[in-house]
Design a protein around this motif. Structure first.
Motif, PDB file in Angstrom:
ATOM      1  N   VAL A  55       0.841  -1.201   0.000  1.00  0.00           N
ATOM      2  CA  VAL A  55       0.000   0.000   0.000  1.00  0.00           C
ATOM      3  C   VAL A  55       0.877   1.252   0.000  1.00  0.00           C
ATOM      4  N   ALA A  56       1.953   1.222   0.803  1.00  0.00           N
ATOM      5  CA  ALA A  56       2.853   2.382   0.863  1.00  0.00           C
ATOM      6  C   ALA A  56       3.496   2.645  -0.495  1.00  0.00           C
ATOM      7  N   ARG A  57       3.933   1.588  -1.179  1.00  0.00           N
ATOM      8  CA  ARG A  57       4.541   1.785  -2.496  1.00  0.00           C
ATOM      9  C   ARG A  57       3.513   2.255  -3.516  1.00  0.00           C
ATOM     10  N   LEU A  58       2.290   1.712  -3.424  1.00  0.00           N
ATOM     11  CA  LEU A  58       1.238   2.112  -4.358  1.00  0.00           C
ATOM     12  C   LEU A  58       0.890   3.586  -4.197  1.00  0.00           C
ATOM     13  N   ALA A 104       4.052   6.438  -0.453  1.00  0.00           N
ATOM     14  CA  ALA A 104       4.084   6.979   0.913  1.00  0.00           C
ATOM     15  C   ALA A 104       5.115   6.255   1.769  1.00  0.00           C
ATOM     16  N   ASN A 105       6.217   5.802   1.142  1.00  0.00           N
ATOM     17  CA  ASN A 105       7.284   5.160   1.903  1.00  0.00           C
ATOM     18  C   ASN A 105       8.018   6.208   2.744  1.00  0.00           C
ATOM     19  N   THR A 106       8.093   5.980   4.045  1.00  0.00           N
ATOM     20  CA  THR A 106       8.793   6.891   4.944  1.00  0.00           C
ATOM     21  C   THR A 106       9.633   6.094   5.923  1.00  0.00           C
ATOM     22  N   ARG A 107      10.634   6.750   6.486  1.00  0.00           N
ATOM     23  CA  ARG A 107      11.450   6.094   7.516  1.00  0.00           C
ATOM     24  C   ARG A 107      10.605   5.807   8.757  1.00  0.00           C
ATOM     25  N   ALA A 158       8.795   2.601   8.224  1.00  0.00           N
ATOM     26  CA  ALA A 158       9.674   1.439   8.352  1.00  0.00           C
ATOM     27  C   ALA A 158       9.930   1.097   9.818  1.00  0.00           C
ATOM     28  N   GLU A 159      10.171   2.123  10.637  1.00  0.00           N
ATOM     29  CA  GLU A 159      10.400   1.876  12.060  1.00  0.00           C
ATOM     30  C   GLU A 159       9.136   1.347  12.738  1.00  0.00           C
ATOM     31  N   LEU A 160       7.988   1.922  12.396  1.00  0.00           N
ATOM     32  CA  LEU A 160       6.723   1.453  12.969  1.00  0.00           C
ATOM     33  C   LEU A 160       6.452   0.010  12.577  1.00  0.00           C
ATOM     34  N   ASP A 161       6.771  -0.342  11.335  1.00  0.00           N
ATOM     35  CA  ASP A 161       6.560  -1.717  10.874  1.00  0.00           C
ATOM     36  C   ASP A 161       7.405  -2.700  11.666  1.00  0.00           C
ATOM     37  N   SER A 162       8.647  -2.329  11.956  1.00  0.00           N
ATOM     38  CA  SER A 162       9.510  -3.221  12.734  1.00  0.00           C
ATOM     39  C   SER A 162       8.993  -3.389  14.160  1.00  0.00           C
ATOM     40  N   LEU A 163       8.565  -2.304  14.785  1.00  0.00           N
ATOM     41  CA  LEU A 163       8.019  -2.393  16.136  1.00  0.00           C
ATOM     42  C   LEU A 163       6.751  -3.247  16.157  1.00  0.00           C
ATOM     43  N   SER A 164       5.911  -3.096  15.135  1.00  0.00           N
ATOM     44  CA  SER A 164       4.705  -3.907  15.035  1.00  0.00           C
ATOM     45  C   SER A 164       5.055  -5.378  14.875  1.00  0.00           C
ATOM     46  N   ASP A 165       6.069  -5.668  14.033  1.00  0.00           N
ATOM     47  CA  ASP A 165       6.459  -7.060  13.801  1.00  0.00           C
ATOM     48  C   ASP A 165       6.989  -7.714  15.072  1.00  0.00           C
ATOM     49  N   VAL A 166       7.785  -6.972  15.846  1.00  0.00           N
ATOM     50  CA  VAL A 166       8.306  -7.545  17.095  1.00  0.00           C
ATOM     51  C   VAL A 166       7.156  -7.941  18.021  1.00  0.00           C
ATOM     52  N   THR A 167       6.134  -7.103  18.090  1.00  0.00           N
ATOM     53  CA  THR A 167       5.021  -7.382  18.987  1.00  0.00           C
ATOM     54  C   THR A 167       4.116  -8.479  18.446  1.00  0.00           C
ATOM     55  N   ASN A 197      16.993  -3.471  10.198  1.00  0.00           N
ATOM     56  CA  ASN A 197      17.012  -2.009  10.243  1.00  0.00           C
ATOM     57  C   ASN A 197      18.432  -1.458  10.110  1.00  0.00           C
ATOM     58  N   ALA A 198      19.399  -2.161  10.714  1.00  0.00           N
ATOM     59  CA  ALA A 198      20.785  -1.695  10.642  1.00  0.00           C
ATOM     60  C   ALA A 198      21.341  -1.797   9.228  1.00  0.00           C
ATOM     61  N   GLN A 199      20.826  -2.736   8.428  1.00  0.00           N
ATOM     62  CA  GLN A 199      21.349  -2.941   7.085  1.00  0.00           C
ATOM     63  C   GLN A 199      20.465  -2.337   6.001  1.00  0.00           C
ATOM     64  N   ILE A 200      19.428  -1.599   6.396  1.00  0.00           N
ATOM     65  CA  ILE A 200      18.448  -1.141   5.414  1.00  0.00           C
ATOM     66  C   ILE A 200      19.067  -0.220   4.370  1.00  0.00           C
ATOM     67  N   ASP A 201      20.112   0.526   4.739  1.00  0.00           N
ATOM     68  CA  ASP A 201      20.771   1.427   3.791  1.00  0.00           C
ATOM     69  C   ASP A 201      22.115   0.886   3.319  1.00  0.00           C
ATOM     70  N   ALA A 202      22.438  -0.346   3.709  1.00  0.00           N
ATOM     71  CA  ALA A 202      23.736  -0.910   3.326  1.00  0.00           C
ATOM     72  C   ALA A 202      23.756  -1.216   1.833  1.00  0.00           C
ATOM     73  N   ALA A 203      24.875  -0.924   1.208  1.00  0.00           N
ATOM     74  CA  ALA A 203      24.989  -1.160  -0.241  1.00  0.00           C
ATOM     75  C   ALA A 203      25.272  -2.624  -0.544  1.00  0.00           C
ATOM     76  N   ASP A 204      26.053  -3.279   0.329  1.00  0.00           N
ATOM     77  CA  ASP A 204      26.451  -4.659   0.078  1.00  0.00           C
ATOM     78  C   ASP A 204      25.546  -5.615   0.840  1.00  0.00           C
ATOM     79  N   GLN A 205      24.513  -6.120   0.173  1.00  0.00           N
ATOM     80  CA  GLN A 205      23.617  -7.118   0.741  1.00  0.00           C
ATOM     81  C   GLN A 205      23.490  -8.245  -0.282  1.00  0.00           C
ATOM     82  N   PRO A 206      24.388  -9.236  -0.226  1.00  0.00           N
ATOM     83  CA  PRO A 206      24.437 -10.250  -1.288  1.00  0.00           C
ATOM     84  C   PRO A 206      23.148 -11.063  -1.413  1.00  0.00           C
TER      85      PRO A 206
END
Length: 273
Positions: A74-77, A80-83, A86-95, A136-145
């Motif tokens: 929905v965000a991509r459609l 409305a992608n925002t940082r 992304a953080e809210l999604d991770s917190l939701s997933d943990v719970t 989250n720590a690797q979300i901006d990393a360039a090298d993700q094989p």
């Protein structure tokens, strides 16, 4: 200054346009609302587990997983992608997929495992949090094989929640005939939770949608399979979910082998003759 006379601007003479209205557009809030709904369904699953309504508890986690799969699209459609999202999604997933399944399986069986039942339940929640922190720590990393090749690193949190809850799928399907014995029940759950926790925190490659390729001749059989899956999910949900969880678990070794083959081909392509 504008070359147009005051009467041609559409504003009265001497009127200065005010500043544009500031605020967040509604389209940016919709994906976050879907994420919050997933969080609420995950916590609702815990509420049903406390009341002993196990099918409703598992159903709430499944609804949370469906919503989690929707919010990013929905965000991509809506662009409305925002940082923040992304953080809210991770917190939701943990719970919803870390804490809630751990509490459900603990209340259902692991509380009867002497000594280490709670520790095993904690393992699921902790490794889920570690996996999401790594993401989250690797979300901006360039090298993700793995990501570059279309694979995931470890198993994603919603699928891990489904695998952890798979003994309940089995029980709902077969009734409590096989898992009526508490020792059999908590032994099976402990093995499943420990295995899933390891796979969540591991660096093993697993399949993602991007790593699956269909030949042109396989398109129609795939569409037929989707239709049959939908029908089976409505007519025999717990049997279907049990088989689906087993199929995903069986796919992990194939994903590891497929990724290793891909890396060998890449290495051979860059090796000078």
């Amino acid at each position: 200054m504008s070359d147009k006379p005051a009467g041609e601007t559409g504003l009265p003479d001497g009127h200065v346009p005010g500043p544009r209205r500031a605020g967040i557009p509604l389209r940016a809030v919709i994906p976050n609302a879907v994420t919050v709904l997933a969080l609420c369904f995950g916590l609702t699953g815990v509420r049903f587990a406390i009341a002993g309504e196990w099918e409703k508890a598992v159903g709430a986690i499944i609804v949370a997983a469906v919503l989690d799969g929707i919010d990013g699209r929905v965000a991509r459609l809506l662009k409305a992608n925002t940082r923040f999202g992304a953080e809210l999604d991770s917190l939701s997933d943990v719970t919803a997929f870390g804490v809630a399944p751990a509490l459900i399986v603990y209340l259902w069986s692991l509380q009867y495992l002497p000594g280490i039942g709670w520790v095993i339940a904690l393992a699921h929640a902790v490794t889920c949090a570690l996996r999401l922190a790594r993401f989250n720590a690797q979300i901006d990393a360039a090298d993700q094989p793995h990501k570059r090749a279309g694979y995931l690193t470890g198993i994603p949190a919603p699928i891990a929640a489904a695998l952890t809850l798979s003994p309940l799928f089995l029980t709902f399907w077969l009734e409590p005939v096989i898992l009526a014995d508490l020792r059999v029940r908590y032994t099976l759950v402990a093995i499943v939770v420990v295995t899933v926790s390891f796979l969540m925190a591991s660096s093993l490659p697993t399949y993602s949608w991007g790593s699956i390729r269909l030949r042109a001749s396989q398109r129609l059989p795939a569409l037929v399979g989707v239709g049959l899956f939908a029908g089976a999910l409505f007519s025999a949900p717990w049997l279907t979910l049990t088989l689906l969880a087993a199929a995903y678990a069986a796919s992990v070794p194939f994903a590891i082998r497929s990724y290793a083959r891909l890396k060998r081909r890449e290495a051979a392509a860059v090796t000078p003759a």
